[in-house]
Scaffold this active site. Structure first.
Site, PDB file in Angstrom:
ATOM      1  N   HIS A  37       1.451   6.692  -0.044  1.00 39.28           N
ATOM      2  CA  HIS A  37       0.793   5.392   0.161  1.00 39.28           C
ATOM      3  C   HIS A  37      -0.720   5.552   0.202  1.00 39.28           C
ATOM      4  O   HIS A  37      -1.459   4.738  -0.326  1.00 39.28           O
ATOM      5  CB  HIS A  37       1.296   4.732   1.448  1.00 39.28           C
ATOM      6  CG  HIS A  37       2.622   4.064   1.279  1.00 39.28           C
ATOM      7  ND1 HIS A  37       3.798   4.769   1.161  1.00 39.28           N
ATOM      8  CD2 HIS A  37       2.967   2.751   1.159  1.00 39.28           C
ATOM      9  CE1 HIS A  37       4.800   3.914   0.998  1.00 39.28           C
ATOM     10  NE2 HIS A  37       4.330   2.693   0.994  1.00 39.28           N
ATOM     11  N   ARG A  38      -1.146   6.607   0.857  1.00 38.80           N
ATOM     12  CA  ARG A  38      -2.581   6.862   0.948  1.00 38.80           C
ATOM     13  C   ARG A  38      -3.156   7.087  -0.450  1.00 38.80           C
ATOM     14  O   ARG A  38      -4.215   6.568  -0.792  1.00 38.80           O
ATOM     15  CB  ARG A  38      -2.839   8.072   1.840  1.00 38.80           C
ATOM     16  CG  ARG A  38      -4.206   8.087   2.489  1.00 38.80           C
ATOM     17  CD  ARG A  38      -4.386   9.288   3.399  1.00 38.80           C
ATOM     18  NE  ARG A  38      -3.916  10.533   2.799  1.00 38.80           N
ATOM     19  CZ  ARG A  38      -4.564  11.192   1.842  1.00 38.80           C
ATOM     20  NH1 ARG A  38      -5.718  10.756   1.406  1.00 38.80           N
ATOM     21  NH2 ARG A  38      -4.063  12.290   1.333  1.00 38.80           N
TER      22      ARG A  38
END
Ligand code: SF4
Lengths: 204, 300
Positions: A37-38
């Protein structure tokens, strides 16, 4: 009868789901958790695999290297709430329709589900063998530098579940509703318990 | 001394197999309690989750796979007699057994080296496996408890040192808040360990000890036993249900351990164990004959 979603998942199918429904998934499922996600949101880097209308799994598997590929030993959900910060943008950016994890997600993700026509579902935690048995094949892996639990594993699954819908497209949020209820009950239970214990101690 | 080496290797093998086994089969105390709690559920979602949990345990055993993908950081609680002959080598034995089990099970690679924040790729790292040593008597026996500390169930753990006025009431608030705010993601039904001491570390360690106590046992002090029951009832009334989906219960057990404490403070620790509570106890005598305590009928 089992309700089975097959990727690519249509908007109509997603809109027909309500919190508390039990469904199963067939098709493409990728593992994507904190690092993934990062990377997609904070770093703006997309995986090679197009994610439109597929499903993601907040999960870290145990994978064994075998000749010509990998074998799924055990896979299960990790706490979805850790991805709350990014999930709404993630849905908008990727077109993912089904997010699978453990425990609920917050108001921001619920908003994201409404806007992007997606749902969040939970797979029972600690049931890694069942889930692994429903993985037909590990097709590929991206971002191996994240290590075994965090890598972007691309899976082909068959009737993967049970998945309990926890956020639907109408803004219903099963775990948030539960939380309010749990907190109310906690106030009553705590008061009673504390009173009894304090008086128990005072007796000596 | 080749004889010594053989013995060491023997113990490594036994322990390696034992750690492997505990990742795949839940101990009797946990199994019994889960069976009981399952039978009390009436809500369809809660029942569906219990069904999957039991099917999973069956499959794990049949296919010889870890029941949960998070096989945790490997921790050992060593309760030894002062004269156990291999005490000096035990640290190395436990480390080697962890490496063996990691390969054979296989376990997930869960050791991230501190400061560098890189996964070691071996499940071993600085002070991992984590070992807690306790000399209990003067005998030649040792009892070793292995625990696989998963991420989700370690997350709620915390301790606090309360001012005297907060007292047991404050302690209860700390426990209830911790479980309701953080317990849902720790895969309920939970085992809740509470430690009462003076400082943060003494209370925390006692809470771990409490969490590891077999489900179904109560504290020998009648007041502590009554407290355990009362808190269990209170937490169950909240009805987290399996996986926090809501249901008839929240916890498998509440255990308290305590020590005399400084008059002006009350230290409280909380440690949580998940439903897939992988702990196992094995005893060795000086000849390395062993007995498995936690899993009846288990063979290595
Ligand atoms: S909390 Fe326990 S059962 Fe749940 S995922 Fe973590 S280790 Fe597995």
């Amino acid at each position: 009868m089992k309700k089975i979603l097959t990727t690519p998942i249509s908007d109509e199918e997603i809109q027909s789901l309500k919190v508390g429904d039990i469904v199963y998934l067939s098709g493409t499922l990728v593992t994507c958790r904190d690092e993934g996600h990062r990377r997609v949101i904070a770093e703006g880097i997309m995986p090679k695999l197009p994610m439109d209308r597929i499903a993601i799994f907040h999960a870290g598997p145990i994978v064994q290297d075998v000749e010509g590929g990998w074998k799924m030993i055990s896979i299960g959900p990790t706490t979805s709430m850790r991805m709350e910060r990014y999930e709404k943008e993630f849905l908008a950016k990727t077109g993912v329709k089904l997010v699978i994890g453990k425990g609920g997600m917050g108001a921001k993700t619920a908003e994201g589900c409404k806007e992007n026509i997606a749902v969040h579902a939970v797979f029972p935690g600690g049931c890694g063998v069942i889930a692994a048995e429903q993985v037909e094949k590990i097709e590929d892996k991206e971002w191996p530098e994240f290590g075994m639990p965090e890598a972007f594993w691309i899976l082909k699954v068959k009737e993967f579940g049970p998945l309990i819908i926890s956020i639907d497209t109408q803004g219903n949020n099963l775990f948030e509703a539960n939380k309010i209820d749990f907190h109310k009950k906690k106030e009553v239970a705590l008061k009673e318990t504390a009173q009894e214990i304090v008086s128990m101690i005072a007796k000596s | 001394m080749p004889f010594q080496l053989d013995k060491k290797e023997m113990m490594i093998r036994t322990l390696g197999k034992f750690v492997d086994m505990t990742s795949k089969e839940l101990p009797d105390d946990v199994m019994n309690k889960l069976t009981e709690l399952r039978s009390k559920e009436e809500k369809p979602l809660a029942k569906a989750i219990y069904d999957v949990m039991f099917e999973n345990m069956d499959k794990a055993k049949k296919l010889s796979r870890p029941t949960c993908q998070d096989t945790g950081v490997i921790q050992y609680f060593v309760r030894t007699g002062a004269k156990f002959p291999y005490l000096g080598q035990l640290r190395e034995i436990l480390r080697e057994a962890t490496i063996r089990a990691t390969k054979s099970a296989p376990l997930r690679l869960n050791a991230v080296e501190v400061f560098d924040e890189v996964n070691t790729g071996t499940n071993i790292g600085t002070d991992v496996p984590y070992i807690v040593w306790e000399i209990v008597d003067d005998s030649t026996n040792v009892e070793i408890e292995v625990y696989q500390a998963g991420g989700g169930c370690s997350l709620p753990g915390r301790s606090i040192v309360l001012p005297p006025l907060a007292g047991y009431e404050g302690a209860m608030k700390f426990v209830f808040d911790t479980i309701v705010d953080w317990g849902i993601n720790a895969c309920p039904p939970l085992i809740v360990g509470i430690g009462i001491g003076t400082c943060s570390n003494s209370s925390a360690l006692l809470s771990k000890k409490a969490m590891l106590r077999p489900v179904g046992t109560s504290h020998p002090h009648p007041k502590a036993a009554a407290m355990e029951k009362k808190i269990e009832e209170g937490l169950n009334a909240i009805g987290l249900g399996p996986q926090g989906i809501s249901g008839a219960n929240s916890v498998m057990a509440v255990h308290i351990e305590g020590m005399a404490h400084h008059p002006s403070v009350l230290g409280v620790g909380v440690t949580v164990g998940c439903w897939a509570n992988r702990h196992g106890v094995i005893c060795f005598d000086e000849h390395l004959n062993y007995k498995i305590i936690s899993h009846k009928g288990a063979t290595l």
